[in-house]
Design a protein around this motif. Structure first.
Motif, PDB file in Angstrom:
ATOM      1  N   ILE A 135       0.922  -1.214   0.046  1.00  8.63           N
ATOM      2  CA  ILE A 135      -0.004  -0.023  -0.281  1.00  8.63           C
ATOM      3  C   ILE A 135       0.678   1.127  -0.029  1.00  8.63           C
ATOM      4  N   LYS A 136       1.918   1.099   0.578  1.00 11.77           N
ATOM      5  CA  LYS A 136       2.857   2.388   0.990  1.00 11.77           C
ATOM      6  C   LYS A 136       3.580   2.494  -0.612  1.00 11.77           C
ATOM      7  N   ASP A 137       3.829   1.490  -1.151  1.00  6.73           N
ATOM      8  CA  ASP A 137       4.494   1.616  -2.433  1.00  6.73           C
ATOM      9  C   ASP A 137       3.385   2.494  -3.525  1.00  6.73           C
ATOM     10  N   ILE A 138       2.187   2.079  -3.404  1.00  5.91           N
ATOM     11  CA  ILE A 138       1.220   2.694  -4.199  1.00  5.91           C
ATOM     12  C   ILE A 138       1.193   4.016  -3.927  1.00  5.91           C
ATOM     13  N   TRP A 162     -10.660  -2.066  -2.527  1.00  4.53           N
ATOM     14  CA  TRP A 162     -11.232  -2.482  -3.605  1.00  4.53           C
ATOM     15  C   TRP A 162     -11.751  -1.262  -4.453  1.00  4.53           C
ATOM     16  N   PHE A 163     -12.177  -0.277  -3.849  1.00 11.18           N
ATOM     17  CA  PHE A 163     -12.391   1.118  -4.530  1.00 11.18           C
ATOM     18  C   PHE A 163     -11.564   2.455  -4.379  1.00 11.18           C
ATOM     19  N   SER A 164     -10.032   2.171  -3.876  1.00 14.30           N
ATOM     20  CA  SER A 164      -9.583   3.144  -3.619  1.00 14.30           C
ATOM     21  C   SER A 164      -8.522   3.517  -4.974  1.00 14.30           C
ATOM     22  N   GLU A 165      -8.570   4.839  -5.254  1.00 10.35           N
ATOM     23  CA  GLU A 165      -7.741   5.065  -6.451  1.00 10.35           C
ATOM     24  C   GLU A 165      -6.675   6.251  -6.314  1.00 10.35           C
ATOM     25  N   ALA A 225      -1.286  -3.727  -8.832  1.00 12.02           N
ATOM     26  CA  ALA A 225      -0.719  -3.730  -7.300  1.00 12.02           C
ATOM     27  C   ALA A 225      -1.946  -3.665  -6.136  1.00 12.02           C
ATOM     28  N   SER A 226      -2.820  -2.731  -6.378  1.00 11.48           N
ATOM     29  CA  SER A 226      -4.027  -2.665  -5.284  1.00 11.48           C
ATOM     30  C   SER A 226      -4.589  -4.317  -5.325  1.00 11.48           C
ATOM     31  N   ASN A 227      -4.931  -4.722  -6.410  1.00 12.30           N
ATOM     32  CA  ASN A 227      -5.403  -6.173  -6.502  1.00 12.30           C
ATOM     33  C   ASN A 227      -4.668  -7.206  -5.800  1.00 12.30           C
ATOM     34  N   ILE A 228      -3.260  -7.250  -6.038  1.00 15.04           N
ATOM     35  CA  ILE A 228      -2.294  -8.132  -5.370  1.00 15.04           C
ATOM     36  C   ILE A 228      -2.460  -7.621  -3.780  1.00 15.04           C
TER      37      ILE A 228
END
Length: 309
Positions: free
Chosen positions: A203-206, A277-280, A229-232
């Motif tokens: 999450i921090k990498d994203i 799931w909904f974060s962007e 990445a979020s899906n992983i």
């Protein structure tokens, strides 16, 4: 978080397990007379101080190598290179790391556990290599940090497990049962720590993708995009969820543990997965990082429940 983990591991987990009777079906196995906890309060303080100093050194060297990315990702929180010069940063790193290693070697030798000194040496090297090289790679750095945090629990138990004096078969069975129970409990907390930390690192990498792009890092979101990445991260959250369900199922007869786990760990995790799931946006992922940290905190705090057993 590191200090809290160590304190609860020693005083809530280890002490509660070793200094209470263990029941096996209808028989209560009598504990042997232990030689005492390996570390006194003073020696435990030395151990904790060593790990905290090494951890601090890790944060400092990481900030030194991340100056340029931090100026993009979190410009208001940059300390090295602004409030503290890079030269002073290296001096602080050298001092904290040296003292941490010194205390680690002292605690290893004074307890006649010379081989444990490699834990401190290895951790220092791992943190430096992570900051210099592995943080920019695909998942390897994330996994390394997750393992190092799990190592905090392992190291605390390693130094604090009492040494038994087995004089008869009943005591031997009791000691084996107690050690097995401690191992299973320790392994459960380590898996939880590794999974939650690993997910948070992704999450921090994203969240930090913009700064990492500037230094041509090869992190998960850069190579595969934010959404993948979020899906992983969501996939590993599902693994964490499955793991928690298995643990909670095993605690179905422990009402306090079960209620705590459902309300303070399971439900927040489900909410985390829903939001993930909904974060962007960067702001969304920043909130998710904080939420996962709260889940980690409640997981560690659950050790305190052993005091009530």
């Amino acid at each position: 978080m590191v200090l809290l983990t160590m304190v609860l591991t020693k005083y809530a987990l280890v002490n509660s397990i070793f200094f209470s009777n263990i029941s096996f079906k209808n028989y209560t196995l009598i504990h042997t007379t232990y030689q005492g906890v390996t570390l006194t309060h003073y020696l435990f303080s030395i151990l904790a101080f060593s790990i905290l100093l090494i951890t601090t050194g890790g944060y400092i060297v990481n900030d030194i190598f991340d100056i340029y990315t931090d100026k993009i990702n979190k410009p208001t929180k940059v300390i090295i290179g602004t409030s503290i010069s890079i030269k002073k940063g290296w001096i602080l790193y050298a001092i904290t790391t040296f003292l941490g290693l010194l205390f680690g070697l002292y605690i290893s030798f004074i307890t006649n556990n010379y081989e444990y000194s490699f834990i401190f040496i290895g951790t220092i090297l791992a943190l430096f290599i992570y900051s210099k090289f592995l943080k920019k790679t695909l998942l390897i750095g994330n996994l390394l940090i997750a393992i190092l945090l799990g190592l905090v629990i392992f190291t605390t138990i390693l130094f604090n497990e009492p040494k038994p004096n087995s004089s008869n078969i009943i005591e031997a069975i009791s000691n084996f049962g107690t050690s097995t129970y401690l191992f299973i409990t320790m392994f459960t907390y380590i898996i939880f720590s590794v999974l939650t930390t690993f997910i948070r690192e992704i999450i921090k990498d994203i969240e930090d993708i913009n700064g990492d792009l500037k230094i041509k890092a090869k992190t998960l979101p850069i190579l595969f995009g934010r959404k993948r990445a979020s899906n992983i991260a969501f996939f590993f959250s599902c693994i964490l969820l499955l793991f928690l369900l298995i643990v909670l199922q095993s605690l179905k007869n422990e009402t306090l543990f079960l209620a705590y786990g459902i309300i303070l760990i399971l439900l927040p995790l489900l909410y985390f997965m829903y939001k993930l799931w909904f974060s962007e946006s960067k702001k969304d992922f920043s909130k998710l990082s904080d939420l996962m940290k709260i889940i980690m905190l409640f997981g560690i705090l659950s050790m305190s429940l052993f005091l009530s057993k």
